[in-house]
Design a protein around this motif. Structure first.
Motif, PDB file in Angstrom:
ATOM      1  N   SER A   1     -92.832  32.549  42.381  1.00  0.00           N
ATOM      2  CA  SER A   1     -92.252  31.428  43.130  1.00  0.00           C
ATOM      3  C   SER A   1     -91.514  30.522  42.157  1.00  0.00           C
ATOM      4  O   SER A   1     -92.084  30.109  41.149  1.00  0.00           O
ATOM      5  CB  SER A   1     -93.362  30.610  43.809  1.00  0.00           C
ATOM      6  OG  SER A   1     -94.193  31.445  44.588  1.00  0.00           O
TER       7      SER A   1
ATOM      8  N   SER B   1     -93.012  20.691  42.526  1.00  0.00           N
ATOM      9  CA  SER B   1     -94.139  21.572  42.251  1.00  0.00           C
ATOM     10  C   SER B   1     -94.029  22.873  43.046  1.00  0.00           C
ATOM     11  O   SER B   1     -93.623  22.861  44.204  1.00  0.00           O
ATOM     12  CB  SER B   1     -95.445  20.864  42.634  1.00  0.00           C
ATOM     13  OG  SER B   1     -96.540  21.746  42.558  1.00  0.00           O
TER      14      SER B   1
ATOM     15  N   LYS C   1     -96.792  24.540  43.507  1.00  0.00           N
ATOM     16  CA  LYS C   1     -98.166  24.703  44.002  1.00  0.00           C
ATOM     17  C   LYS C   1     -98.214  25.045  45.491  1.00  0.00           C
ATOM     18  O   LYS C   1     -98.975  25.943  45.878  1.00  0.00           O
ATOM     19  CB  LYS C   1     -98.990  23.446  43.693  1.00  0.00           C
ATOM     20  CG  LYS C   1    -100.449  23.599  44.026  1.00  0.00           C
ATOM     21  CD  LYS C   1    -101.102  24.673  43.169  1.00  0.00           C
ATOM     22  CE  LYS C   1    -102.563  24.844  43.519  1.00  0.00           C
ATOM     23  NZ  LYS C   1    -103.089  26.129  43.072  1.00  0.00           N
ATOM     24  N   PRO C   2     -97.435  24.404  46.365  1.00  0.00           N
ATOM     25  CA  PRO C   2     -97.474  24.804  47.784  1.00  0.00           C
ATOM     26  C   PRO C   2     -97.072  26.267  47.987  1.00  0.00           C
ATOM     27  O   PRO C   2     -97.644  26.966  48.829  1.00  0.00           O
ATOM     28  CB  PRO C   2     -96.481  23.863  48.460  1.00  0.00           C
ATOM     29  CG  PRO C   2     -96.423  22.666  47.573  1.00  0.00           C
ATOM     30  CD  PRO C   2     -96.600  23.211  46.178  1.00  0.00           C
ATOM     31  N   LEU C   3     -96.122  26.759  47.199  1.00  0.00           N
ATOM     32  CA  LEU C   3     -95.691  28.154  47.307  1.00  0.00           C
ATOM     33  C   LEU C   3     -96.789  29.096  46.821  1.00  0.00           C
ATOM     34  O   LEU C   3     -96.997  30.172  47.390  1.00  0.00           O
ATOM     35  CB  LEU C   3     -94.400  28.373  46.521  1.00  0.00           C
ATOM     36  CG  LEU C   3     -93.203  27.529  46.967  1.00  0.00           C
ATOM     37  CD1 LEU C   3     -92.045  27.676  45.990  1.00  0.00           C
ATOM     38  CD2 LEU C   3     -92.775  27.889  48.375  1.00  0.00           C
ATOM     39  N   GLU C   4     -97.501  28.689  45.780  1.00  0.00           N
ATOM     40  CA  GLU C   4     -98.637  29.477  45.297  1.00  0.00           C
ATOM     41  C   GLU C   4     -99.736  29.527  46.361  1.00  0.00           C
ATOM     42  O   GLU C   4    -100.319  30.590  46.614  1.00  0.00           O
ATOM     43  CB  GLU C   4     -99.216  28.872  44.019  1.00  0.00           C
ATOM     44  CG  GLU C   4     -98.328  28.984  42.803  1.00  0.00           C
ATOM     45  CD  GLU C   4     -98.939  28.269  41.622  1.00  0.00           C
ATOM     46  OE1 GLU C   4     -99.554  28.966  40.774  1.00  0.00           O
ATOM     47  OE2 GLU C   4     -98.828  27.025  41.541  1.00  0.00           O
ATOM     48  N   THR C   5    -100.000  28.400  46.989  1.00  0.00           N
ATOM     49  CA  THR C   5    -101.022  28.325  48.039  1.00  0.00           C
ATOM     50  C   THR C   5    -100.658  29.231  49.211  1.00  0.00           C
ATOM     51  O   THR C   5    -101.514  29.946  49.741  1.00  0.00           O
ATOM     52  CB  THR C   5    -101.203  26.868  48.512  1.00  0.00           C
ATOM     53  OG1 THR C   5    -101.591  26.073  47.389  1.00  0.00           O
ATOM     54  CG2 THR C   5    -102.247  26.760  49.608  1.00  0.00           C
ATOM     55  N   ILE C   6     -99.395  29.230  49.595  1.00  0.00           N
ATOM     56  CA  ILE C   6     -98.940  30.100  50.683  1.00  0.00           C
ATOM     57  C   ILE C   6     -99.185  31.563  50.306  1.00  0.00           C
ATOM     58  O   ILE C   6     -99.726  32.334  51.102  1.00  0.00           O
ATOM     59  CB  ILE C   6     -97.449  29.849  51.000  1.00  0.00           C
ATOM     60  CG1 ILE C   6     -97.276  28.488  51.661  1.00  0.00           C
ATOM     61  CG2 ILE C   6     -96.877  30.966  51.885  1.00  0.00           C
ATOM     62  CD1 ILE C   6     -95.832  28.029  51.778  1.00  0.00           C
TER      63      ILE C   6
ATOM     64  N   ALA D   1     -99.849  13.549  54.871  1.00  0.00           N
ATOM     65  CA  ALA D   1    -100.672  13.505  53.663  1.00  0.00           C
ATOM     66  C   ALA D   1    -101.910  12.658  53.951  1.00  0.00           C
ATOM     67  O   ALA D   1    -101.883  11.784  54.820  1.00  0.00           O
ATOM     68  CB  ALA D   1     -99.871  12.897  52.513  1.00  0.00           C
TER      69      ALA D   1
ATOM     70  N   VAL E   1    -102.155  23.381  56.423  1.00  0.00           N
ATOM     71  CA  VAL E   1    -101.516  23.385  55.111  1.00  0.00           C
ATOM     72  C   VAL E   1    -100.002  23.256  55.243  1.00  0.00           C
ATOM     73  O   VAL E   1     -99.387  22.415  54.616  1.00  0.00           O
ATOM     74  CB  VAL E   1    -101.868  24.673  54.329  1.00  0.00           C
ATOM     75  CG1 VAL E   1    -101.144  24.709  52.993  1.00  0.00           C
ATOM     76  CG2 VAL E   1    -103.376  24.760  54.113  1.00  0.00           C
ATOM     77  N   LEU E   2     -99.405  24.108  56.054  1.00  0.00           N
ATOM     78  CA  LEU E   2     -97.948  24.109  56.191  1.00  0.00           C
ATOM     79  C   LEU E   2     -97.472  23.309  57.388  1.00  0.00           C
ATOM     80  O   LEU E   2     -96.409  22.711  57.361  1.00  0.00           O
ATOM     81  CB  LEU E   2     -97.409  25.545  56.285  1.00  0.00           C
ATOM     82  CG  LEU E   2     -95.907  25.693  56.376  1.00  0.00           C
ATOM     83  CD1 LEU E   2     -95.224  25.101  55.142  1.00  0.00           C
ATOM     84  CD2 LEU E   2     -95.505  27.138  56.533  1.00  0.00           C
TER      85      LEU E   2
ATOM     86  N   PHE F   1     -94.467  19.358  57.769  1.00  0.00           N
ATOM     87  CA  PHE F   1     -95.752  19.391  57.088  1.00  0.00           C
ATOM     88  C   PHE F   1     -96.715  18.394  57.714  1.00  0.00           C
ATOM     89  O   PHE F   1     -96.291  17.351  58.207  1.00  0.00           O
ATOM     90  CB  PHE F   1     -95.561  19.061  55.605  1.00  0.00           C
ATOM     91  CG  PHE F   1     -94.586  19.980  54.923  1.00  0.00           C
ATOM     92  CD1 PHE F   1     -94.963  21.248  54.537  1.00  0.00           C
ATOM     93  CD2 PHE F   1     -93.269  19.582  54.713  1.00  0.00           C
ATOM     94  CE1 PHE F   1     -94.068  22.104  53.923  1.00  0.00           C
ATOM     95  CE2 PHE F   1     -92.364  20.428  54.103  1.00  0.00           C
ATOM     96  CZ  PHE F   1     -92.759  21.698  53.707  1.00  0.00           C
TER      97      PHE F   1
END
Length: 160
Positions: free
Chosen positions: A120, A138, A140-145, A62, A38-39, A59
């Motif tokens: 976030s 977005s 969203k990556p911070l939420e996922t973390i 993609a 993910v990261l 990262f």
């Protein structure tokens, strides 16, 4: 153009435990171990994890791309009392899209003795010509973390 987006993520661990992970460079090391797909990779280029530290995040490519994307960020604020950490992207990432300033803020808010909220936020400034690019910004990556780290810490807590 100036804007900000934010999101709250509920995490099932105490705020003090989560803050210990987020406050320094521990987050990058932990996330690189539990979810490298993910990261990707986090390297500390300069500093000791305090204000002024510069980290490089690389990262994973993609889907459908062979090219990795990276960004360098500088830790600009670590407030232990309010559990707030701010970084500014200094190279790559959203900065590479043309933004003049991109600031990321993470705030850990105590909900109760066993859970907290990770707020976030991304604040950005740039030329009005970037209007079409803004839709790509977005949290969203911070939420996922927050979700993955929270789940990991919660599982670790329940196995003790």
């Amino acid at each position: 153009m100036h804007g900000q987006i934010s999101a709250d993520t509920l995490v099932g661990v105490p705020a003090t435990i989560l803050w210990d992970v987020y406050r320094a460079s521990e987050l990058g090391r932990l996330f690189g171990k539990i979810a490298p797909d993910v990261l990707g990779r986090v390297e500390i280029l300069e500093g000791d994890g305090g204000v002024g530290t510069i980290a490089k995040l690389t990262f994973p490519p993609a889907p459908g791309s062979a090219e990795s994307v990276y960004m360098k960020e500088k830790f600009t604020k670590i407030d232990d009392e309010n559990r707030v950490k701010e970084t500014e992207i200094i190279e790559g990432g959203y900065k590479a899209l043309g933004f003049d300033m991109v600031r990321i803020q993470i705030k850990i808010i105590e909900k109760d003795s066993e859970s907290c909220i990770v707020r976030s936020s991304i604040e950005y400034e740039g030329d009005d010509k970037l209007e079409d690019v803004v839709s790509h910004v977005s949290v969203k990556p911070l939420e996922t973390i927050a979700e993955i780290v929270g789940k990991h810490l919660s599982e670790r807590k329940s196995t003790r």
